[in-house]
Design a protein around this motif. Structure first.
Motif, PDB file in Angstrom:
ATOM      1  N   MET A   1       0.959  -1.301  -0.100  1.00 33.59           N
ATOM      2  CA  MET A   1       0.094   0.049  -0.023  1.00 33.59           C
ATOM      3  C   MET A   1       0.856   1.100  -0.091  1.00 33.59           C
ATOM      4  O   MET A   1       0.415   2.288  -0.922  1.00 33.59           O
ATOM      5  N   PRO A   2       1.941   1.476   0.986  1.00 31.08           N
ATOM      6  CA  PRO A   2       2.715   2.699   0.835  1.00 31.08           C
ATOM      7  C   PRO A   2       3.511   2.821  -0.510  1.00 31.08           C
ATOM      8  O   PRO A   2       3.731   3.944  -1.025  1.00 31.08           O
ATOM      9  N   ILE A   3       4.041   1.651  -1.231  1.00 30.99           N
ATOM     10  CA  ILE A   3       4.706   1.606  -2.502  1.00 30.99           C
ATOM     11  C   ILE A   3       3.501   2.114  -3.563  1.00 30.99           C
ATOM     12  O   ILE A   3       3.768   2.927  -4.241  1.00 30.99           O
ATOM     13  N   ILE A  57      10.342   5.201  -8.691  1.00 32.35           N
ATOM     14  CA  ILE A  57       9.489   4.072  -8.624  1.00 32.35           C
ATOM     15  C   ILE A  57       8.226   4.314  -8.316  1.00 32.35           C
ATOM     16  O   ILE A  57       7.739   4.783  -7.247  1.00 32.35           O
ATOM     17  N   ARG A  58       7.156   3.905  -9.107  1.00 31.89           N
ATOM     18  CA  ARG A  58       6.078   3.636  -8.688  1.00 31.89           C
ATOM     19  C   ARG A  58       5.241   2.487  -8.976  1.00 31.89           C
ATOM     20  O   ARG A  58       5.885   1.808 -10.040  1.00 31.89           O
ATOM     21  N   LEU A  59       4.232   2.208  -8.615  1.00 32.71           N
ATOM     22  CA  LEU A  59       3.414   0.721  -8.854  1.00 32.71           C
ATOM     23  C   LEU A  59       2.212   0.950  -9.991  1.00 32.71           C
ATOM     24  O   LEU A  59       1.191   1.513  -9.250  1.00 32.71           O
ATOM     25  N   PRO A  60       2.372   0.812 -11.102  1.00 36.89           N
ATOM     26  CA  PRO A  60       1.369   1.114 -12.001  1.00 36.89           C
ATOM     27  C   PRO A  60      -0.073  -0.010 -11.400  1.00 36.89           C
ATOM     28  O   PRO A  60       0.306  -0.866 -10.988  1.00 36.89           O
ATOM     29  N   PRO A  61      -1.301   0.644 -11.932  1.00 36.83           N
ATOM     30  CA  PRO A  61      -2.363  -0.274 -11.379  1.00 36.83           C
ATOM     31  C   PRO A  61      -2.414  -1.595 -11.995  1.00 36.83           C
ATOM     32  O   PRO A  61      -2.594  -2.463 -11.346  1.00 36.83           O
ATOM     33  N   TRP A  62      -2.025  -1.785 -13.156  1.00 42.15           N
ATOM     34  CA  TRP A  62      -1.833  -3.250 -13.488  1.00 42.15           C
ATOM     35  C   TRP A  62      -0.853  -4.155 -12.850  1.00 42.15           C
ATOM     36  O   TRP A  62      -1.021  -5.306 -12.689  1.00 42.15           O
ATOM     37  N   LEU A  63       0.149  -3.396 -12.363  1.00 41.19           N
ATOM     38  CA  LEU A  63       1.292  -4.353 -11.733  1.00 41.19           C
ATOM     39  C   LEU A  63       0.847  -4.621 -10.408  1.00 41.19           C
ATOM     40  O   LEU A  63       0.997  -5.423  -9.735  1.00 41.19           O
ATOM     41  N   ALA A  64       0.000  -3.470  -9.744  1.00 37.93           N
ATOM     42  CA  ALA A  64      -0.662  -3.773  -8.488  1.00 37.93           C
ATOM     43  C   ALA A  64      -1.626  -4.889  -8.499  1.00 37.93           C
ATOM     44  O   ALA A  64      -1.657  -5.647  -7.489  1.00 37.93           O
ATOM     45  N   GLY A  65      -2.395  -5.060  -9.556  1.00 36.14           N
ATOM     46  CA  GLY A  65      -3.416  -6.092  -9.713  1.00 36.14           C
ATOM     47  C   GLY A  65      -2.607  -7.184  -9.788  1.00 36.14           C
ATOM     48  O   GLY A  65      -2.976  -8.480  -9.038  1.00 36.14           O
ATOM     49  N   ALA A  66      -1.366  -7.395 -10.318  1.00 38.77           N
ATOM     50  CA  ALA A  66      -0.534  -8.389 -10.456  1.00 38.77           C
ATOM     51  C   ALA A  66      -0.177  -9.013  -9.174  1.00 38.77           C
ATOM     52  O   ALA A  66       0.086 -10.096  -8.442  1.00 38.77           O
ATOM     53  N   CYS A  67       0.371  -7.935  -8.260  1.00 38.66           N
ATOM     54  CA  CYS A  67       0.771  -8.226  -6.786  1.00 38.66           C
ATOM     55  C   CYS A  67      -0.287  -8.824  -5.916  1.00 38.66           C
ATOM     56  O   CYS A  67      -0.339  -9.764  -5.084  1.00 38.66           O
TER      57      CYS A  67
END
Length: 968
Positions: A919-921, A932-942
């Motif tokens: 969540m913080p990342i 560094i940021r976490l794109p939404p599609w990569l957040a979905g993968a996580c």
């Protein structure tokens, strides 16, 4: 259970001297006409210690409007409440009792039915809680347990108030799918498909024929499908007789044939269908999402191949933007429809789940992108960037995660599936004449076997059902059921278990348990119930899930606000914002990432998947753990209390010598002993009985009939007594003799002491108040006992022995196995008191007993372990059933529970770790420093990876190995 007036169930209450409170202040008093509308409910109350407790309950419940009368028995721990259903509900009465500080249980004999449902559409813990709430709101439902990992619900309900159809309707009203797996009446029910039906009259003939058959309880006809469902009494009839009855119902030109029909609601079929559905949805999603990803992420980075995407179609609307919109729309609204449906039902229930998070995240990306498209279409100066790839890729990754999760979850019940498949499909049925000679052999379906059938089992064949060997000798490999590696010798009179393998000889077996009554079926039922039960440690996930989603939505909104406002205000440098975005778009991506990465699915799966694997693995090794509650308690055990006979010892006592005292003859001693012991079920009594019979034959011809005993009494933990003719006979230990003031001189005392010092039990026989003789009984210690006690000590667990045997024998046995603390000459209730005393000193106690006379102690202990259960696997008193008669499984049960609790905690670390770190990342905490940021599609993968990692972590329990092995 509804009871009218002074029903037989109320007799214990009405006969006792306890208080009886009648509430005459109610609108409907006991003499009012409205009392005819009253109903009576009976239930147990735990925790009542004195009359003041019962008075307190009567006072509280008696004040309720609609309650006619209240009767509470502190002695029996029961209550009978008469009430007006139009004015008050049964649930309200029970909740009032709970508010007074007592626990309420339904009376065991109440008319309670049980059904199991397959629940569809559950995504996380909040979903299972919603289903549970919906079920408990149904009038007549007493208890409901919903398993997220198993995707099942077990519902206890009053069949006089509601039924399974109404229960299914309640689940569907809550927004989930439900199918009936089984109901309590399915225990002896068979489904048949009938051929040769030409008219409705044929069905009427068949129904009449079946209903007239002895043993048939109920017949349901399916007119359209030509199917029939028959409930029957297995002691009287069976499937083969039912099929034969249908055949004989035909006459003339009408011939009927019947065959087994299995309703198409099988777990494995449904699991495969679910896997196939997610796989197909994922592939369809990829078909649209991959081109969107290529058009937005890949081709623009490869000039000149991507230049054509920038061609303006109308005003500022480019070809690339239009293609992305067209390709993303079916992913968002057709393939992603399940998230909208799930969100709608969740919000309608005033709750929130994973579907709400996904729907919020994808809708934010899609509709913002749609806004960009409309602006570009209507303006010739507007410049903006769409996020269609975010929406499409997010849905694809979530579907991939669900597909992998379902595949992995299917493997958690592999051990159970293997157990289910153990029974062979066919069996060799023998037809015998009156002399026991074989007339014919017929190969039939195992499902057609009935009780008392004689079946032939050749070498290499599996035993189809539970039974008793009536002819032949062989060795049977029972490892698939009990985990016992060595083949067991079987001779006439020995029991065999369905699903085991006959190795080297031919056996003729008489079926004693068929269908759902077999040990294999009961094991499967126990494990399924265990997998459905909720472990106390799961309360953490349940508590978190209640506020988790709203908190995540709030965090996502604050994240968006925290980036958008400073961006617009110019608080952070403009170069932080990527060239193809503005502050709003950057903030929106951070907010969507927070929404998606913090999915609660993994949290909900942490406990049930580990319990599923552990209980299945335990069952395959002969250790039946009745749910997560037993698992959690067992890992805390620091004291193990062992029974002696049949637990620390082999349990097959044998008489090694007999002593005769003056004034009595050997014939008298043997005759009186046989008469008294013939009615006793204790293993030691059987050994004395057999030896006395042999002695009687040796010292003269035995009488033609065993003398009848009158006034027969069993003295638990001491012996038996009664009158044989005009003589009073006692057979038992020293405690029994002392309680009846039987004198024992120095000679008798010395002989007893000598016997006990040899670790033998001295069974005394007294006739007319004088000791006539004694039998020295030995029961060898199990070879693994010393090793087990030593290993428990190395685990930090102390061992105690509690037995009804005398002190000298008990001390000698304890010394052999290495136990320091002994309680001897203790009756069954005394054993329970010893355990309570240990618990009061802070010990977490496991009681290991044979499940016969140890029931009070098994119930009193924190964890009750019934050892050597054989085919009697459904021992209600025990939390853990150890099928083999092997003490090593005590260590296996405790060690497996410790490994499972460790795995559950590790699962929580994985689940919460993803959220705490992710969540913080996702919110962009690293972006100002590292870019560094976490794109939404990569957040979905996580998010998908978190669920998969938890399930795979649980699956590692499949590789569990016993800490001790036989002979090791």
């Amino acid at each position: 259970m509804e009871v009218n007036g002074k029903d037989e169930l109320m007799q214990p209450l009405l006969k006792s001297s306890d208080s009886v409170a009648v509430n005459n202040s109610q609108p409907y008093g006991p003499n009012h006409n409205g009392d005819k509308k009253a109903k009576t409910v009976m239930f147990k109350i735990r925790g009542i210690e004195c009359a003041s407790c019962s008075n307190s309950i009567e006072s509280m419940v008696g004040k309720l409007s609609g309650v006619v009368s209240v009767m509470v028995s502190p002695l029996e721990g029961q209550a009978v409440v008469r009430y007006i259903p139009d004015l008050i509900k049964e649930k309200t009465i029970k909740e009032t009792v709970k508010d007074t500080g007592f626990e309420v249980d339904d009376f065991p004999d109440q008319d309670i039915a049980v059904c199991r449902l397959r629940i569809k559409g559950m995504a996380c813990t909040s979903c299972s809680e919603s289903v549970e709430r919906a079920l408990l709101l149904v009038e007549g439902v007493k208890k409901a347990v919903v398993g997220l990992a198993l995707e099942e619900a077990k519902v206890h309900f009053d069949p006089n108030v509601t039924d399974s159809d109404r229960i299914i309707e309640a689940v569907e009203d809550a927004g989930f799918g439900a199918d009936l797996i089984s109901s309590g009446s399915d225990l002896n029910k068979v489904h048949l498909k009938i051929e040769g039906i030409n008219s409705p009259a044929d069905l009427t003939v068949i129904k009449s024929s079946l209903e007239s058959l002895e043993g048939v309880n109920h017949v349901d006809m399916d007119l359209e499908g030509h199917k029939v469902t028959v409930s029957y009494d297995p002691d009287i009839t069976g499937p083969r007789s039912l099929i034969q009855c249908i055949r004989e119902a035909g006459s003339g030109t009408h011939f009927y044939q019947a065959s087994f029909y299995i309703p198409p609601r099988r777990r494995e079929t449904e699991r495969q269908h679910e896997i196939q559905t997610y796989r197909n949805q994922f592939w369809w999603s990829c078909l649209f999402s991959v081109p969107v990803f290529i058009f937005s992420m890949v081709l623009p980075m490869l000039p000149p191949y991507g230049h054509w995407l920038d061609y303006k179609f109308h005003n500022m609307l480019t070809v690339g933007m239009l293609l992305r919109w067209i390709l993303c729309t079916p992913v968002q609204f057709i393939i992603g429809r399940r998230f909208y449906v799930g969100s709608y039902h969740a919000l309608r229930r005033r709750s929130a789940n994973m579907d709400v998070l996904v729907a919020l995240g994808t809708n934010a990306a899609y509709f913002y992108s749609l806004y960009i498209v409309i602006k570009a279409l209507t303006s010739d100066t507007f410049v903006g960037e769409d996020f269609f790839e975010t929406s499409a890729m997010l849905i694809s990754f979530i579907l991939l995660g669900k597909y992998l999760e379902v595949v992995a979850k299917g493997k958690t019940s592999d051990a159970l599936a293997k157990l289910t498949d153990l029974a062979p499909e066919t069996a060799c049925l023998l037809t015998l004449d009156d002399d026991g000679n074989v007339i014919s052999e017929t190969e039939i379906s195992t499902q057609l076997l009935q009780r008392n059938d004689v079946i032939k089992i050749v070498p290499g064949a599996k035993v189809p059902v539970d039974g008793v060997v009536i002819n032949g000798q062989s060795h049977v490999n029972e490892s698939m059921i009990t985990g016992e590696a060595r083949p067991i010798a079987k001779r006439p009179g020995d029991k065999v278990i369905g699903g085991t393998m006959n190795e080297n000889g031919c056996l003729l077996v008489k079926a004693t348990h068929v269908g759902p009554e077999t040990a294999l079926s009961q094991i499967v039922q126990l494990v399924e119930a265990a997998q459905l039960a909720r472990a106390p440690v799961q309360k953490l996930a349940d508590q978190i899930s209640r506020f988790f989603v709203p908190t995540v939505v709030l965090a996502a909104f604050l994240t968006w606000l925290g980036w958008f406002v400073p961006g617009e205000a110019g608080i952070f440098p403009k170069n932080w914002i990527p060239e193809d975005m503005d502050a709003f778009e950057l903030a929106l991506q951070f907010g969507i990432s927070v929404l998606v990465v913090a999915c609660p699915c993994a949290l909900g799966l942490a406990t049930p998947t580990a319990v599923m694997v552990a209980t299945g693995k335990g069952a395959s090794q002969g250790v039946l753990i009745k749910g997560g509650n037993a698992l959690e308690k067992a890992h805390k055990v620091n004291t193990v209390v062992f029974d002696k006979t049949g637990t620390l010892t082999i349990g097959r006592p044998a008489v090694v010598s007999a002593m005769l005292f003056p004034e009595f003859s050997m014939e008298e001693l043997c005759d009186m002993t046989v008469a008294a012991e013939v009615n006793s079920e204790h293993p030691m009594a059987k050994a004395v009985l057999d030896h006395a019979k042999k002695l009687r034959q040796k010292h003269g011809s035995p009488p033609e009939h065993v003398p009848d005993v009158v006034d027969f009494e069993v003295h638990p933990g001491a012996g038996v007594g009664g009158k044989v003719g005009d003589r009073r006979v006692l057979v038992g230990n020293k405690r029994l003799m002392r309680s009846f003031n039987v004198p024992m001189g120095p000679e008798i005392e010395n002989r007893i002491a000598e016997t006990e010092q040899l670790a033998r039990t001295c069974v005394l026989v007294a006739i007319d108040g004088r000791v006539a003789g004694a039998f020295a009984v030995t029961d060898p210690v199990k070879p693994e006992a010393e090793r087990v006690v030593s290993y428990l000590h190395s685990m930090g667990i102390s061992s105690i022995m509690v037995t009804g045997d005398n002190w000298a024998t008990a001390t000698a046995i304890a010394k052999q196995v290495g136990i320091q603390k002994v309680f001897a000459e203790t009756d069954p209730l005394g054993k329970a008191d010893k355990i309570k005393d240990l618990q009061s000193k802070g010990a977490t106690v496991a009681m290991v007993g044979d499940g016969i006379n140890d029931s009070p102690a098994l119930v009193a202990a924190d964890v009750g372990m019934a050892i050597g259960a054989g085919t009697d696997v459904a021992i209600e008193a025990a939390d853990i059933v150890l099928i083999k008669n092997n003490l090593e499984d005590v260590i296996t049960a405790i060690d497996l529970s410790r490994k499972t609790i460790y795995r559950i905690r590790l699962n929580y670390v994985w689940a919460l770790g993803y959220n705490i770190l992710g969540m913080p990342i996702a919110a962009g905490i690293l972006f100002p420093f590292t870019g560094i940021r976490l794109p939404p599609w990569l957040a979905g993968a996580c998010m998908a990876a978190s669920s998969i990692s938890v399930v795979c972590s649980s699956l590692l329990l499949q590789f569990y190995k016993k800490p001790l092995h036989s002979g090791g």
